[in-house]
Design a protein around this motif. Structure first.
Motif, PDB file in Angstrom:
ATOM      1  N   SER A 138       0.801  -1.227   0.000  1.00  0.00           N
ATOM      2  CA  SER A 138       0.000   0.000   0.000  1.00  0.00           C
ATOM      3  C   SER A 138       0.834   1.277   0.000  1.00  0.00           C
ATOM      4  CB  SER A 138      -0.952   0.008   1.204  1.00  0.00           C
ATOM      5  OG  SER A 138      -1.961  -0.968   1.067  1.00  0.00           O
ATOM      6  N   ASN A 174       2.538   3.449  -1.928  1.00  0.00           N
ATOM      7  CA  ASN A 174       2.644   3.678  -3.370  1.00  0.00           C
ATOM      8  C   ASN A 174       3.662   4.775  -3.658  1.00  0.00           C
ATOM      9  OD1 ASN A 174       1.991   4.666  -6.148  1.00  0.00           O
ATOM     10  ND2 ASN A 174       0.492   3.012  -5.992  1.00  0.00           N
ATOM     11  N   ILE A 228       2.971   7.741  -6.320  1.00  0.00           N
ATOM     12  CA  ILE A 228       2.177   8.870  -5.830  1.00  0.00           C
ATOM     13  C   ILE A 228       3.050   9.775  -4.974  1.00  0.00           C
ATOM     14  CG2 ILE A 228       0.195   9.548  -4.428  1.00  0.00           C
ATOM     15  CD1 ILE A 228      -1.095   6.846  -5.161  1.00  0.00           C
ATOM     16  N   LYS A 274       4.341  13.623  -6.262  1.00  0.00           N
ATOM     17  CA  LYS A 274       3.999  14.803  -5.461  1.00  0.00           C
ATOM     18  C   LYS A 274       5.263  15.546  -5.040  1.00  0.00           C
ATOM     19  CE  LYS A 274      -0.442  13.274  -3.556  1.00  0.00           C
ATOM     20  NZ  LYS A 274      -1.202  12.950  -2.314  1.00  0.00           N
ATOM     21  N   ASP A 290      -0.321  14.647  -8.077  1.00  0.00           N
ATOM     22  CA  ASP A 290      -0.597  13.220  -7.896  1.00  0.00           C
ATOM     23  C   ASP A 290      -0.587  12.566  -9.268  1.00  0.00           C
ATOM     24  OD1 ASP A 290      -1.810  10.681  -7.540  1.00  0.00           O
ATOM     25  OD2 ASP A 290      -2.973  11.397  -5.836  1.00  0.00           O
ATOM     26  N   PHE A 294      -3.978   5.218   0.072  1.00  0.00           N
ATOM     27  CA  PHE A 294      -4.243   6.127  -1.046  1.00  0.00           C
ATOM     28  C   PHE A 294      -5.596   5.839  -1.695  1.00  0.00           C
ATOM     29  CE2 PHE A 294       0.391   5.854  -0.651  1.00  0.00           C
ATOM     30  CZ  PHE A 294       0.717   7.208  -0.536  1.00  0.00           C
ATOM     31  N   SER A 295      -6.611   5.732  -0.856  1.00  0.00           N
ATOM     32  CA  SER A 295      -8.004   5.590  -1.308  1.00  0.00           C
ATOM     33  C   SER A 295      -8.231   4.373  -2.197  1.00  0.00           C
ATOM     34  CB  SER A 295      -8.451   6.860  -2.058  1.00  0.00           C
ATOM     35  OG  SER A 295      -8.274   8.009  -1.250  1.00  0.00           O
ATOM     36  N   GLY A 307      -4.409   2.286  -6.811  1.00  0.00           N
ATOM     37  CA  GLY A 307      -2.966   2.190  -6.978  1.00  0.00           C
ATOM     38  C   GLY A 307      -2.542   1.826  -8.381  1.00  0.00           C
TER      39      GLY A 307
END
Length: 213
Positions: A16, A18, A21, A25, A31, A105-106, A109
């Protein structure tokens, strides 16, 4: 078995993280999921951010798979009577699921190819190298990263039927086919994540990439 559950959670959390991302940033101020194909992976990083960012992302994503497998081996050696082979397989599947659906990250991915490469190399370096070379050749010939990725994913289960040596963990007296279900699950995840690419490949509209840019 409790160690299997613990391993799945650890590997999922590792997956998870990532890096595409985080790096996009940090290096570009956006993003990566908001640019290009919207995929949080190496190819989109190459197109949207550049070679350096893509190379760092690739390395970090491969290492996620490596670290997850190393931890599974450590836990397997620590827990008496643990099924080391199953722990490795749980770690490999969970880290790719984490990469695809990252809790941090919601749940949006990447496609899991680089992380799968790390897993393959740690599960069986021979199979990992064969799949890597096969993917690179396909990519070089077609300029389509997705085709190389999907081709290598399909090749993995096939190789487990014929290769019975060089597995990091393999129960004595067992054959490489002991990894067949594991390899099929990983292949299905990668192919599922490439479903839009596969549709474009079939339609002859898949995007090509230039490695000179």
């Amino acid at each position: 078995m409790i160690e299997g559950i613990i391993m799945a959670i650890i590997a999922y959390c590792i997956g998870s993280i990532n890096f595409s991302i985080i790096i996009s940033k940090k290096m570009a101020g956006f993003d990566i999921r908001e640019k290009g194909s919207g995929n949080a992976g190496t190819t989109n990083m190459l197109r949207a951010v550049g070679k350096k960012a893509a190379a760092i992302t690739l390395l970090c994503d491969v290492l996620k798979g490596v670290v997850a497998i190393v931890i599974s081996i450590i836990i397997g050696n620590m827990v008496q009577g643990a099924n080391k082979e199953l722990l490795l397989q749980i770690a490999g599947i969970a880290v790719v699921i984490g990469h695809t659906f990252p809790i941090f990250f919601s749940f949006k991915g990447g496609k899991g190819v680089a992380t799968s490469l790390g897993i393959l190399l740690m599960s069986n370096w021979q199979i990992g190298l064969i799949c890597l070379v096969f993917a690179i050749v396909l990519m070089a010939l077609t300029k389509m990263v997705s085709l190389g990725s999907c081709g290598a994913a399909v090749l993995f289960p096939v190789l487990t039927l014929f290769i019975n040596q060089n597995y990091t963990i393999l129960t004595e007296g067992k054959k490489g086919s002991n990894y067949l279900i594991y390899s099929i699950i990983l292949a299905v995840i990668v192919l599922y994540n490439h479903r839009s690419n596969i549709k474009r490949l079939l339609n002859g509209t898949e995007n090509k990439i230039s490695f000179k840019k």
